[in-house]
Design an enzyme around this catalytic site. Structure first.
Site, PDB file in Angstrom:
ATOM      1  N   SER A   1       0.870  -1.180   0.000  1.00 17.05           N
ATOM      2  CA  SER A   1       0.000   0.000   0.000  1.00 17.05           C
ATOM      3  C   SER A   1       0.906   1.229   0.000  1.00 17.05           C
ATOM      4  O   SER A   1       2.096   1.127   0.359  1.00 17.05           O
ATOM      5  CB  SER A   1      -0.849  -0.019   1.281  1.00 17.05           C
ATOM      6  OG  SER A   1      -1.416   1.239   1.545  1.00 17.05           O
TER       7      SER A   1
ATOM      8  N   TYR B   1      -1.284  -0.889  10.546  1.00 18.04           N
ATOM      9  CA  TYR B   1      -1.473  -1.264   9.126  1.00 18.04           C
ATOM     10  C   TYR B   1      -0.250  -0.825   8.321  1.00 18.04           C
ATOM     11  O   TYR B   1       0.304  -1.595   7.524  1.00 18.04           O
ATOM     12  CB  TYR B   1      -2.750  -0.606   8.598  1.00 18.04           C
ATOM     13  CG  TYR B   1      -3.070  -0.883   7.143  1.00 18.04           C
ATOM     14  CD1 TYR B   1      -3.604  -2.106   6.747  1.00 18.04           C
ATOM     15  CD2 TYR B   1      -2.863   0.093   6.158  1.00 18.04           C
ATOM     16  CE1 TYR B   1      -3.917  -2.348   5.410  1.00 18.04           C
ATOM     17  CE2 TYR B   1      -3.176  -0.143   4.829  1.00 18.04           C
ATOM     18  CZ  TYR B   1      -3.707  -1.365   4.459  1.00 18.04           C
ATOM     19  OH  TYR B   1      -4.013  -1.613   3.141  1.00 18.04           O
TER      20      TYR B   1
HETATM   21  N1  NAD Z   1      -8.857  -0.679  -0.617  1.00 16.09           N
HETATM   22  C1  NAD Z   1      -7.801   0.091  -0.501  1.00 16.09           C
HETATM   23  O1  NAD Z   1      -7.918   1.333  -0.438  1.00 16.09           O
HETATM   24  C2  NAD Z   1      -6.417  -0.503  -0.464  1.00 16.09           C
HETATM   25  C3  NAD Z   1      -5.327   0.343  -0.662  1.00 16.09           C
HETATM   26  C4  NAD Z   1      -4.036  -0.202  -0.623  1.00 16.09           C
HETATM   27  C5  NAD Z   1      -3.849  -1.559  -0.425  1.00 16.09           C
HETATM   28  N2  NAD Z   1      -4.938  -2.350  -0.253  1.00 16.09           N
HETATM   29  C6  NAD Z   1      -4.693  -3.792  -0.036  1.00 16.09           C
HETATM   30  O2  NAD Z   1      -5.270  -4.512  -1.109  1.00 16.09           O
HETATM   31  C7  NAD Z   1      -5.681  -5.811  -0.655  1.00 16.09           C
HETATM   32  C8  NAD Z   1      -7.128  -6.078  -1.055  1.00 16.09           C
HETATM   33  O3  NAD Z   1      -7.934  -5.080  -0.443  1.00 16.09           O
HETATM   34  P1  NAD Z   1      -9.487  -4.818  -0.816  1.00 16.09           P
HETATM   35  O4  NAD Z   1      -9.648  -3.365  -0.756  1.00 16.09           O
HETATM   36  O5  NAD Z   1      -9.862  -5.561  -2.040  1.00 16.09           O
HETATM   37  O6  NAD Z   1     -10.155  -5.422   0.507  1.00 16.09           O
HETATM   38  P2  NAD Z   1     -11.376  -6.431   0.748  1.00 16.09           P
HETATM   39  O7  NAD Z   1     -11.640  -6.336   2.210  1.00 16.09           O
HETATM   40  O8  NAD Z   1     -12.471  -6.167  -0.206  1.00 16.09           O
HETATM   41  O9  NAD Z   1     -10.741  -7.848   0.378  1.00 16.09           O
HETATM   42  C9  NAD Z   1      -9.824  -8.509   1.203  1.00 16.09           C
HETATM   43  C10 NAD Z   1     -10.135  -9.992   1.160  1.00 16.09           C
HETATM   44  O10 NAD Z   1      -9.172 -10.666   1.962  1.00 16.09           O
HETATM   45  C11 NAD Z   1      -9.851 -11.669   2.703  1.00 16.09           C
HETATM   46  N3  NAD Z   1      -9.099 -12.004   3.906  1.00 16.09           N
HETATM   47  C12 NAD Z   1      -8.941 -11.245   5.016  1.00 16.09           C
HETATM   48  N4  NAD Z   1      -8.229 -11.907   5.926  1.00 16.09           N
HETATM   49  C13 NAD Z   1      -7.915 -13.119   5.386  1.00 16.09           C
HETATM   50  C14 NAD Z   1      -7.206 -14.244   5.855  1.00 16.09           C
HETATM   51  N5  NAD Z   1      -6.671 -14.259   7.077  1.00 16.09           N
HETATM   52  N6  NAD Z   1      -7.071 -15.305   5.043  1.00 16.09           N
HETATM   53  C15 NAD Z   1      -7.633 -15.301   3.802  1.00 16.09           C
HETATM   54  N7  NAD Z   1      -8.332 -14.263   3.309  1.00 16.09           N
HETATM   55  C16 NAD Z   1      -8.468 -13.180   4.087  1.00 16.09           C
HETATM   56  C17 NAD Z   1     -11.198 -11.036   3.048  1.00 16.09           C
HETATM   57  O11 NAD Z   1     -12.168 -12.012   3.419  1.00 16.09           O
HETATM   58  C18 NAD Z   1     -11.519 -10.317   1.752  1.00 16.09           C
HETATM   59  O12 NAD Z   1     -12.250 -11.136   0.874  1.00 16.09           O
HETATM   60  C19 NAD Z   1      -5.425  -5.816   0.847  1.00 16.09           C
HETATM   61  O13 NAD Z   1      -4.187  -6.445   1.114  1.00 16.09           O
HETATM   62  C20 NAD Z   1      -5.354  -4.358   1.204  1.00 16.09           C
HETATM   63  O14 NAD Z   1      -4.618  -4.111   2.389  1.00 16.09           O
HETATM   64  C21 NAD Z   1      -6.206  -1.872  -0.270  1.00 16.09           C
END
Ligand code: NAD
Length: 254
Positions: free
Chosen positions: A145, A158
């Site tokens: 991120s 985080y």
């Molecule tokens: N949304 C944002 O603004 C953003 C920005 C930068 C980075 N990210 C990163 O991108 C990735 C995806 O984020 P997103 O926004 O699609 O989030 P999201 O919450 O929609 O998806 C995350 C998925 O990971 C699964 N998950 C969580 N813990 C888990 C575990 N222990 N084992 C297996 N699966 C697990 C959840 O059930 C969910 O389906 C994450 O790593 C997040 O930190 C997101």
């Protein structure tokens, strides 16, 4: 000429039950990939797998926690048993913390960030690399991120976990480049995903304010991040290794 064609490529995606992981699964499937997808949410991963199979994609799907090494190891073994190889792995599963100052955070919050965002990525990489090293080929993309590139006020645990993802990525890239394995980290800024929706609901942040603080005056769409994944993991991008790629509308340029 090489293209973004994933025909006959086996792509493993964690956290594919929702958000960017789910959209990535749908996009890689459209590009011809065979998929190995997992998520801790059983109902969600089964629904994603059912939809992909209906569309003709070959899918191995499983519900487990990525921080449980025995289950990660079993999933990688199942993937090798079914498809013989893993060409691409996207370690996308992750959790956000409640938005709050450091002195107000319980240690359980830090433990959860460690468990999913660091141990989960490490465990998946360990077993993916073991499989890829056998054939001197593979691509791993870890979801960090912009919070892994610099300070993220009110998101300290985080941010620490996403810095750790970059440390794991860079170190492994240097260790395994010689085996034809490329390992990079993707660093999005705020993406309009279910994670942001939950943060807005639970921590009273405001997407409009976040958008206003970005040079492009909007959040990223999930598709913009998945487009980057498709290119980063392709044969078209064959010499990028150990790099962090910010897809952030210019936020880290400020
Ligand atoms: N949304 C944002 O603004 C953003 C920005 C930068 C980075 N990210 C990163 O991108 C990735 C995806 O984020 P997103 O926004 O699609 O989030 P999201 O919450 O929609 O998806 C995350 C998925 O990971 C699964 N998950 C969580 N813990 C888990 C575990 N222990 N084992 C297996 N699966 C697990 C959840 O059930 C969910 O389906 C994450 O790593 C997040 O930190 C997101």
């Amino acid at each position: 000429m090489q293209t973004l064609d994933y025909n006959d490529k086996v792509v493993m995606i964690t956290g594919a039950g929702s958000g960017m992981g789910k959209l990535a699964a749908q996009n890689f499937s459209k590009a011809g990939a065979i998929l190995a997808i997992c998520d801790v949410n059983k109902a969600n991963i089964e629904a994603v797998a059912a939809q992909l199979r209906e569309e003709g994609c070959e899918v191995l799907a499983s519900a487990f926690d990525v921080s449980d090494e025995s289950l990660v190891q079993k999933f990688v073994a199942d993937c090798l048993h079914c498809f013989d190889k893993i060409d691409v792995a996207i370690n996308n599963a992750g959790v956000l913390q409640p938005i709050a100052r450091t002195h107000l955070l319980d240690l359980e919050i830090l433990d959860m960030q460690y468990k999913v965002n660091i141990k989960g990525v490490f465990t998946c990489m360990k077993h993916q690399i073991t499989a890829m090293k056998e054939v001197n080929n593979g691509v791993i993309l870890n979801l960090s991120s912009v919070a892994g590139l610099g300070a993220a006020a009110n998101l300290s645990t985080y941010s620490a976990s996403k810095h750790a993802v970059i440390g794991l990525t860079r170190s492994a890239a240097v260790e395994y480049g010689r085996y034809g394995i490329r390992i990079n980290a993707l660093c999005p800024s705020h993406v309009d995903s279910p994670m942001m929706d939950s943060a807005e609901k639970e921590s009273h942040i405001n997407k409009e304010n976040i958008a206003a603080a970005n040079p492009m005056k909007r959040l990223a769409t999930m598709q913009e991040i998945v487009n980057a994944m498709l290119w980063l993991c392709s044969d078209y991008n064959s010499y990028m290794n150990g790099t962090t790629i910010a897809i952030d509308g210019g936020l880290t340029a400020m």
